[in-house]
Scaffold this active site. Structure first.
Site, mmCIF file in Angstrom:
data_model
loop_
_atom_site.group_PDB
_atom_site.id
_atom_site.type_symbol
_atom_site.label_atom_id
_atom_site.label_comp_id
_atom_site.label_asym_id
_atom_site.label_seq_id
_atom_site.Cartn_x
_atom_site.Cartn_y
_atom_site.Cartn_z
ATOM 1 N N CYS A 197 -0.865 4.048 1.929
ATOM 2 C CA CYS A 197 -0.741 3.831 3.509
ATOM 3 C C CYS A 197 0.863 4.200 3.974
ATOM 4 C CB CYS A 197 -0.831 2.368 3.828
ATOM 5 S SG CYS A 197 -2.624 1.827 3.232
ATOM 6 N N ASP A 198 1.858 3.684 3.393
ATOM 7 C CA ASP A 198 3.122 3.757 3.861
ATOM 8 C C ASP A 198 4.271 4.314 3.177
ATOM 9 O OD1 ASP A 198 2.176 1.774 5.798
ATOM 10 O OD2 ASP A 198 2.553 0.072 4.504
ATOM 11 N N CYS A 243 0.778 -1.153 0.016
ATOM 12 C CA CYS A 243 0.154 0.141 0.125
ATOM 13 C C CYS A 243 0.869 1.104 -0.023
ATOM 14 C CB CYS A 243 -0.857 -0.019 1.221
ATOM 15 S SG CYS A 243 -1.966 1.290 1.317
#
Length: 207
Positions: free
Chosen positions: A89-90, A86
Site C-alpha cells: 500500500c505505502d 502494508c
C-alpha cells in the site's frame, strides 16, 4: 494504453477507483453482511443480515487480514505518520522512497515485506529478536542475499520517536542480550506480521 505521468494514489484511493470502475460497467454492489449460504444446491443461495436473499453460481470468501502491531503507545501515535503495516500500500510513497526503512519480524511475512521494500528504499533494516530468521529456508535465503537488506539481530523495538510535524523521525531499539538501547534515525516503516481473519459469521450447508 498510454503511459501515465500523473501522481500516484494511496491504497484506499485505488480501492475506491476500482469500485467506481466496476460500477461504471454495470456491476451491482450490495453492502451487507452475509449470515448464511446454502451450498447444497446451484445456484448457491446467500442470505444477508437485512433478510435479502441472493443467488449466485460462485462465492468468494474474502476475509482479509489483521496486522499484528507491537502494541507500543508510540507506535499507535504515529500510525499513518511513518508507522504502517502494508508495504504494498505505502512502500512506494515519496515518504519512504530512497530512504532507510525498518521492518520488524523474522517470519515469512516480514521477509516478503522487506524484499518488496528493497525495490524502493535505500536500505531496509530487518529487526528481529533472535539470531536467526523464522521464515522458510527459501524466504530467509532471499533476504540474507539481498544487498539492500541489513539484519539487526537480537533486538526489539522499544519506542517510536518523532513529532506531530515530521511524523516518525527515528526508532529506539533494545538489545535482547544486554538490554542496551540505541536510536536509528529514519522515516520508519513498520511491519510485524499478519493474521488472516478466519472468524466470520457464515453458516455453510452442503450435502
Amino acid at each position: 494504453m498510454h503511459e501515465h505521468h500523473g501522481n500516484g494514489v494511496s491504497g484506499p484511493e485505488l480501492m475506491e477507483l476500482m469500485r467506481q470502475q466496476a460500477l461504471n460497467f454495470g456491476t451491482r454492489v450490495v453492502t451487507d453482511d452475509i449470515v448464511s449460504v446454502d451450498f447444497s444446491r446451484r445456484p448457491f443461495r446467500l442470505t444477508a443480515l437485512s433478510g435479502e436473499t441472493m443467488e449466485t453460481q460462485s462465492v468468494i470468501v474474502a476475509t482479509g487480514a489483521r496486522a499484528n502491531y507491537l502494541g507500543l503507545p508510540s507506535e499507535h501515535a504515529y500510525k499513518n505518520l511513518g508507522v504502517t503495516a502494508c508495504a504494498v500500500c505505502d512502500g512506494a510513497l515519496p515518504r519512504f522512497r530512497n530512504k532507510p526503512l525498518v521492518v520488524v519480524g523474522g517470519g515469512d511475512s516480514a521477509v516478503e515485506e522487506a524484499t518488496y521494500l528493497s525495490k524502493f528504499a535505500s536500505r531496509v533494516y530487518m529487526v528481529h529478536r533472535r539470531d536467526a530468521l523464522r521464515a522458510s529456508r527459501i524466504m530467509a535465503e532471499r533476504a540474507l542475499k539481498n544487498p539492500k537488506i541489513e539484519m539487526v539481530w537480537n533486538h526489539g523495538v522499544d519506542e517510536v520517536l518523532g513529532n506531530p510535524k515530521e511524523g516518525v523521525t527515528s526508532v529506539r531499539l533494545r538489545s535482547t542480550t544486554d538490554n542496551s538501547t540505541h536510536d536509528v534515525r529514519l522515516p520508519v516503516f513498520f511491519w510485524r506480521s499478519a493474521t488472516l481473519r478466519t472468524r466470520y459469521s457464515l453458516t455453510a450447508r452442503s450435502n
